[in-house]
Write a protein that holds these residues in place. Structure first.
Motif, PDB file in Angstrom:
ATOM      1  N   ASP A   1      72.995  41.588   9.978  1.00 31.06           N
ATOM      2  CA  ASP A   1      73.266  40.330  10.673  1.00 31.06           C
ATOM      3  C   ASP A   1      73.581  39.198   9.706  1.00 31.06           C
ATOM      4  N   ARG A   2      73.042  39.278   8.491  1.00 30.89           N
ATOM      5  CA  ARG A   2      73.309  38.228   7.497  1.00 30.89           C
ATOM      6  C   ARG A   2      74.487  38.572   6.596  1.00 30.89           C
ATOM      7  N   GLY A   3      75.085  39.736   6.820  1.00 29.16           N
ATOM      8  CA  GLY A   3      76.205  40.151   5.977  1.00 29.16           C
ATOM      9  C   GLY A   3      75.791  40.324   4.530  1.00 29.16           C
ATOM     10  N   ALA A   4      74.546  40.785   4.330  1.00 29.55           N
ATOM     11  CA  ALA A   4      73.999  40.918   2.977  1.00 29.55           C
ATOM     12  C   ALA A   4      73.836  42.389   2.627  1.00 29.55           C
ATOM     13  N   GLU A   5      73.787  42.651   1.331  1.00 29.79           N
ATOM     14  CA  GLU A   5      73.602  44.020   0.854  1.00 29.79           C
ATOM     15  C   GLU A   5      72.117  44.394   0.935  1.00 29.79           C
ATOM     16  N   LEU A   6      71.839  45.661   1.219  1.00 30.10           N
ATOM     17  CA  LEU A   6      70.461  46.166   1.198  1.00 30.10           C
ATOM     18  C   LEU A   6      70.395  47.293   0.182  1.00 30.10           C
ATOM     19  N   VAL A   7      69.493  47.162  -0.764  1.00 27.57           N
ATOM     20  CA  VAL A   7      69.308  48.209  -1.771  1.00 27.57           C
ATOM     21  C   VAL A   7      67.863  48.670  -1.706  1.00 27.57           C
ATOM     22  N   SER A   8      67.653  49.978  -1.583  1.00 25.85           N
ATOM     23  CA  SER A   8      66.270  50.480  -1.578  1.00 25.85           C
ATOM     24  C   SER A   8      66.036  51.351  -2.802  1.00 25.85           C
ATOM     25  N   SER A   9      64.831  51.285  -3.315  1.00 22.24           N
ATOM     26  CA  SER A   9      64.472  52.081  -4.491  1.00 22.24           C
ATOM     27  C   SER A   9      62.979  52.344  -4.447  1.00 22.24           C
ATOM     28  N   GLU A  10      62.564  53.388  -5.153  1.00 18.92           N
ATOM     29  CA  GLU A  10      61.149  53.715  -5.168  1.00 18.92           C
ATOM     30  C   GLU A  10      60.401  52.684  -6.015  1.00 18.92           C
ATOM     31  N   LEU A  11      59.310  52.131  -5.459  1.00 17.98           N
ATOM     32  CA  LEU A  11      58.551  51.135  -6.225  1.00 17.98           C
ATOM     33  C   LEU A  11      57.184  51.682  -6.633  1.00 17.98           C
ATOM     34  N   PHE A  12      56.390  52.079  -5.633  1.00 15.82           N
ATOM     35  CA  PHE A  12      55.068  52.642  -5.921  1.00 15.82           C
ATOM     36  C   PHE A  12      55.043  54.072  -5.389  1.00 15.82           C
ATOM     37  N   THR A  13      54.866  55.019  -6.262  1.00 14.65           N
ATOM     38  CA  THR A  13      54.861  56.420  -5.825  1.00 14.65           C
ATOM     39  C   THR A  13      53.506  56.761  -5.188  1.00 14.65           C
ATOM     40  N   ALA A  14      53.498  57.825  -4.389  1.00 10.35           N
ATOM     41  CA  ALA A  14      52.296  58.217  -3.638  1.00 10.35           C
ATOM     42  C   ALA A  14      51.107  58.463  -4.566  1.00 10.35           C
ATOM     43  N   GLU A  15      51.362  58.968  -5.786  1.00 11.76           N
ATOM     44  CA  GLU A  15      50.260  59.292  -6.708  1.00 11.76           C
ATOM     45  C   GLU A  15      49.491  58.045  -7.135  1.00 11.76           C
ATOM     46  N   LEU A  16      50.082  56.874  -6.982  1.00 12.71           N
ATOM     47  CA  LEU A  16      49.407  55.649  -7.406  1.00 12.71           C
ATOM     48  C   LEU A  16      48.314  55.224  -6.437  1.00 12.71           C
ATOM     49  N   PHE A  17      48.334  55.817  -5.227  1.00 16.65           N
ATOM     50  CA  PHE A  17      47.348  55.427  -4.230  1.00 16.65           C
ATOM     51  C   PHE A  17      46.161  56.386  -4.276  1.00 16.65           C
ATOM     52  N   PRO A  18      44.947  55.841  -4.186  1.00 19.22           N
ATOM     53  CA  PRO A  18      43.759  56.698  -4.282  1.00 19.22           C
ATOM     54  C   PRO A  18      43.562  57.589  -3.060  1.00 19.22           C
ATOM     55  N   ASP A  19      44.111  57.160  -1.910  1.00 22.76           N
ATOM     56  CA  ASP A  19      43.924  57.944  -0.692  1.00 22.76           C
ATOM     57  C   ASP A  19      45.267  58.569  -0.293  1.00 22.76           C
ATOM     58  N   ALA A  20      45.273  59.252   0.824  1.00 22.57           N
ATOM     59  CA  ALA A  20      46.518  59.856   1.306  1.00 22.57           C
ATOM     60  C   ALA A  20      47.436  58.744   1.807  1.00 22.57           C
ATOM     61  N   HIS A  21      48.411  58.399   1.029  1.00 21.20           N
ATOM     62  CA  HIS A  21      49.305  57.269   1.352  1.00 21.20           C
ATOM     63  C   HIS A  21      50.678  57.627   0.841  1.00 21.20           C
ATOM     64  N   LEU A  22      51.660  57.416   1.659  1.00 22.79           N
ATOM     65  CA  LEU A  22      53.022  57.660   1.192  1.00 22.79           C
ATOM     66  C   LEU A  22      53.397  56.626   0.142  1.00 22.79           C
ATOM     67  N   GLY A  23      54.427  56.926  -0.614  1.00 18.87           N
ATOM     68  CA  GLY A  23      54.925  55.942  -1.562  1.00 18.87           C
ATOM     69  C   GLY A  23      55.468  54.721  -0.831  1.00 18.87           C
ATOM     70  N   GLU A  24      55.592  53.623  -1.551  1.00 21.46           N
ATOM     71  CA  GLU A  24      56.157  52.396  -0.972  1.00 21.46           C
ATOM     72  C   GLU A  24      57.517  52.157  -1.628  1.00 21.46           C
ATOM     73  N   ASP A  25      58.559  52.124  -0.804  1.00 16.20           N
ATOM     74  CA  ASP A  25      59.895  51.845  -1.320  1.00 16.20           C
ATOM     75  C   ASP A  25      60.171  50.343  -1.295  1.00 16.20           C
ATOM     76  N   LEU A  26      60.858  49.884  -2.307  1.00 20.10           N
ATOM     77  CA  LEU A  26      61.251  48.469  -2.356  1.00 20.10           C
ATOM     78  C   LEU A  26      62.596  48.308  -1.665  1.00 20.10           C
ATOM     79  N   TYR A  27      62.669  47.370  -0.746  1.00 17.21           N
ATOM     80  CA  TYR A  27      63.928  46.999  -0.101  1.00 17.21           C
ATOM     81  C   TYR A  27      64.287  45.593  -0.572  1.00 17.21           C
ATOM     82  N   ARG A  28      65.477  45.477  -1.123  1.00 20.83           N
ATOM     83  CA  ARG A  28      65.927  44.170  -1.595  1.00 20.83           C
ATOM     84  C   ARG A  28      67.217  43.826  -0.850  1.00 20.83           C
TER      85      ARG A  28
END
Ligand SMILES: CC(C)(COP(=O)(O)OP(=O)(O)OC[C@H]1O[C@@H](n2cnc3c(N)ncnc32)[C@H](O)[C@@H]1OP(=O)(O)O)[C@@H](O)C(=O)NCCC(=O)NCCS
Length: 133
Positions: free
Chosen positions: A92-119
């Motif tokens: 809607d804003r006519g802007a680019e969206l780039v996603s990349s891996e930021l925090f991988t699942a192994e960084l979380f102490p519990d069962a948690h998926l990785g967190e991807d960065l959306y810019r």
């Protein structure tokens, strides 16, 4: 504390006076042209009605005049609604969206998926001028 210190980059949505959604964000300390959306949520009864889109749009309309050109957020790969929400914002804003891996699942102490960065960005400083020469 959040509402005291980050009120300018946060908002709530009301329907008939009742709060039905919120967004919390902050300007990155190391990048004053970037707002990070920390949390956004809409009451289950109101989902799919455009509330979250309006919250994000309202937030951008507030901060773009202050020099913000990019929005960043993290999303887990299973959060389809959130991925769609931010994809729609970029569209809607006519802007680019780039996603990349930021925090991988192994960084979380519990069962948690990785967190991807959306810019998303850059956002135009002001709406394009209407009319011709
Ligand atoms: C993510 C969330 C905030 C979206 O709120 P919402 O008010 O329902 O979103 P909107 O109605 O503004 O929809 C925005 C866009 O996303 C799409 N969308 C929203 N939910 C969707 C879903 N479950 N599946 C597919 N698309 C979806 C809408 O169709 C719309 O796209 P469009 O403009 O192409 O039609 C809401 O689902 C929620 O509160 N989820 C739980 C909390 C959460 O996961 N927050 C994000 C992490 S902090």
């Amino acid at each position: 504390m959040w509402c005291r210190d980050f009120a300018q980059t946060s908002a709530v949505a009301r329907v008939d006076g009742e709060v039905v959604g919120f967004v919390t964000g902050f300007i990155r300390p190391d990048a004053s042209d970037t707002i990070v959306v920390w949390q956004i949520a809409v009451d289950a009864s109101q989902r799919g009605g455009g509330v979250a889109g309006k919250l994000l749009s309202h937030l951008l309309d507030r901060v773009v005049p202050r020099g913000v050109r990019y929005l960043e957020t993290t999303i887990t790969p299973d959060n389809t609604a959130s991925i769609k929400l931010f994809s729609a914002l970029a569209r809607d804003r006519g802007a680019e969206l780039v996603s990349s891996e930021l925090f991988t699942a192994e960084l979380f102490p519990d069962a948690h998926l990785g967190e991807d960065l959306y810019r998303i960005g850059p956002f135009a400083a002001a709406p394009a001028a209407a009319g011709g020469a």
